[in-house]
Design an enzyme around this catalytic site. Structure first.
Site, PDB file in Angstrom:
ATOM      1  N   HIS A  97      51.087  46.140  33.802  1.00  0.00           N
ATOM      2  CA  HIS A  97      50.490  47.039  32.811  1.00  0.00           C
ATOM      3  C   HIS A  97      48.991  46.755  32.653  1.00  0.00           C
ATOM      4  CE1 HIS A  97      50.177  49.677  29.448  1.00  0.00           C
ATOM      5  NE2 HIS A  97      49.984  48.727  28.550  1.00  0.00           N
TER       6      HIS A  97
ATOM      7  N   GLU B 110      65.080  56.085  11.852  1.00  0.00           N
ATOM      8  CA  GLU B 110      65.705  56.776  12.971  1.00  0.00           C
ATOM      9  C   GLU B 110      66.051  58.222  12.612  1.00  0.00           C
ATOM     10  OE1 GLU B 110      67.442  57.468  16.732  1.00  0.00           O
ATOM     11  OE2 GLU B 110      65.953  56.050  15.980  1.00  0.00           O
TER      12      GLU B 110
END
Length: 338
Positions: free
Chosen positions: A245, A72
């Site tokens: 999708h 992160e």
């Protein structure tokens, strides 16, 4: 350093940031640091005993996972560097009058909004609408920087706009809209942890049609949850997202193939090259998507699928950039009046 070199550097950095963002999200490290912009009250991941003790006091009930936290933070370091670079590019380009002030302000505003989305991704605990918005923001920045690069390098059709059939820019617009919609669906699939809901091809296994739950699947905000990590929707809603999708992928593929075919039959060699690029990138993206299904979402393949989407969007955008120049727009407007 020349402005073109700065823009090239920003494109490389944007590509890396998109890759790191996808890797962080898919490795379930989006909450590796529970605060923003630091990590457990530090601007680096706490590693020694005293810092970890302080982190445990500040965030009781949480355990410092160094590997996820570093993922992160590395993403944030690269994103912060990119942000500073984009501000510098906007300043230099506007000062040299290479772009309008509005374009420069728009670039800077996009960076600021991306930073806010990055913060909200953490503070709102991976709310799907915010995560999808953050993904789209990265893709939009990639596109804006490419548009700037094409302007600086004066990319245009050598044979002139008059040689294009009126339908070709329309094909390009439709393809761009469908690819963008498909990217949004991909981001929604990923942020709702719905990527493994269908293991069959081409749509889904079983009686999927009668189990669709469109309302819950596409409600942007599901309130009452403190944390959205690993998803909050039931199987039917996630399966619906995944099916959408898949259907979106089919429609977008048809549109891109049609655009590529139209480009390949033109006299302009540049458009023919664009047509072949479209087919190549689309084929790679389809192969990566199928591999995600067959091999149950390997991390490397899933990240590559994200990067392939960014490259496909830019390639379709390039076709639009070449076709929808101001003189071409004026020409088509006159034809519509007649």
């Amino acid at each position: 350093m020349k402005l073109q070199m700065l823009v090239r550097l920003s494109l490389v950095l944007t590509f890396i940031v998109i890759m790191l963002g996808a890797y962080t999200r898919l490795a379930d490290a989006g909450l590796g640091c529970p605060d923003w912009p630091g990590c457990y009250g530090h601007f680096a991941v706490p590693t020694d005993g005293k810092d970890i003790l302080r982190a445990n006091i500040l965030y009781p009930g949480l355990t410092v996972e160094a590997d996820k936290a570093w993922l992160e933070m590395i993403h944030r370091y690269f994103a912060g560097t990119l942000g500073v670079l984009v501000f510098a590019i906007a300043f230099v380009a506007a000062k040299q009058k290479r772009i309008p002030i509005t374009f420069a302000v728009g670039m800077c505003s996009l960076i600021v909004f991306q930073a806010l989305l990055g913060m909200w991704t953490v503070t709102l605990k991976l709310m799907p609408a915010v995560v999808m918005g953050h993904l789209l923001g990265g893709f939009m920045l990639f596109c804006v920087l490419f548009i700037l690069y094409w302007k600086l390098t004066d990319r245009r059709l050598p044979t002139g706009y008059e040689s294009l059939p009126p339908s070709l820019p329309v094909f390009a617009t439709i393809a761009a809209l469908l690819v963008l919609l498909q990217i949004m669906l991909g981001g929604w699939t990923s942020s709702n942890y719905a990527a493994l809901m269908c293991t069959g091809l081409p749509i889904c296994e079983g009686d999927w049609f009668n189990r669709l739950d469109v309302i819950n699947a596409f409600t942007l905000v599901h309130s009452g949850f403190d944390n959205y990590e690993f998803g909050v929707l039931d199987y039917e809603a996630r399966m619906t997202i995944h099916v959408a999708h898949r259907i979106g992928a089919i429609l977008a593929s048809i549109a891109v193939i049609a655009l590529a075919a139209k480009c390949l039959i033109q006299q302009d060699e540049l458009l023919k090259k664009v047509g072949w690029r479209l087919l190549l990138v689309l084929a790679l993206q389809i192969a990566l998507g199928v591999s995600n299904v067959i091999f149950a979402l390997p991390l490397v393949v899933a990240v590559a699928h994200n990067l392939g989407a960014a490259i496909l969007l830019v390639t379709v955008l390039y076709a639009n950039y070449l076709m929808w120049q101001p003189s071409r727009v004026v020409e088509l407007s006159k034809e519509s009046v007649q």
